[in-house]
Design an enzyme around this catalytic site. Structure first.
Site, PDB file in Angstrom:
ATOM      1  CB  CYS A 119       0.405  -0.702  -2.724  1.00  0.00           C
ATOM      2  SG  CYS A 119       0.288   0.771  -3.810  1.00  0.00           S
ATOM      3  CG  HIS A 132       0.074   2.283   0.938  1.00  0.00           C
ATOM      4  ND1 HIS A 132       1.141   1.441   0.771  1.00  0.00           N
ATOM      5  CD2 HIS A 132      -0.143   2.873  -0.258  1.00  0.00           C
ATOM      6  CE1 HIS A 132       1.582   1.533  -0.468  1.00  0.00           C
ATOM      7  NE2 HIS A 132       0.816   2.391  -1.123  1.00  0.00           N
ATOM      8  CD  GLU A 135       1.768  -0.311   3.839  1.00  0.00           C
ATOM      9  OE1 GLU A 135       2.395   0.115   2.851  1.00  0.00           O
ATOM     10  OE2 GLU A 135       0.553  -0.625   3.777  1.00  0.00           O
TER      11      GLU A 135
END
Length: 186
Positions: A15, A108, A110
């Site tokens: 990101c 993202h 994660e």
């Protein structure tokens, strides 16, 4: 050559770090969307046999939360990156240098199941009028508990990066490290 450049086999930019890495390595200015991209989007793989995509389905979901715009056309015209996965709405999701030493993820993987919810509630609390994150809440209702539909792909992406870009490229004896050791397995 400093130690980091000499011994780091691959860097994963996620990101904001992807934006910074693209600026630093390719002098690529940030392009900004008018509206925030927020939600879970469908992506398709562009290089079926690339090591970073091993085990991926042809189409997969991934969350995004950003104003930055990464169109495939923009990256293709300003870099020599391999564009590995894209979305019709979110643009480039995954790109890498040919030697896999620099990997860029614009979304993202994660995020846990409640991260987009937390951002949405935060923005509401700050008096903003955010759109409800796309494809995130069941029935598009923020009162419903979000479901993480991207978790397995996220784990697979990180595992592939560690295996194919870091572990298999790192020599047992770092004194024998050579940038020439990198190959593309396409």
């Amino acid at each position: 050559m400093n130690w980091a450049n000499k011994h780091v086999t691959s860097t994963l930019y996620v990101c904001w770090a992807a934006q910074a890495g693209l600026k630093l390595l390719f002098d690529l200015p940030k392009k900004t969307r008018k509206e925030k991209l927020s939600g879970v989007y469908h992506h398709t793989i562009q290089h079926q046999y690339h090591p970073l995509l091993r085990g991926f389905d042809d189409s997969f979901l991934a969350p995004h939360s950003r104003y930055a715009d990464f169109s495939p056309e923009y990256l293709e015209s300003h870099t020599d990156l391999d564009i590995l996965a894209t979305s019709d709405v979110a643009g480039v999701y995954l790109a890498a240098t040919k030697d896999k030493r620099n990997v860029f993820v614009t979304g993202h993987p994660e995020y846990d199941s409640h991260t987009l919810h937390g951002e949405y509630v935060r923005d509401l609390g700050e008096g903003m009028e955010p759109a409800i994150p796309v494809n995130y809440y069941p029935n598009n209702n923020p009162d419903n508990k979000p479901i993480a539909s991207w978790r397995s792909h996220g784990h697979l992406l990180f595992a592939n990066w560690l295996n194919y870009c870091v572990y298999q490229q790192t020599p047992y004896d770092l004194e024998h490290f050579s940038a020439d050791a990198f190959t593309t397995d396409e």
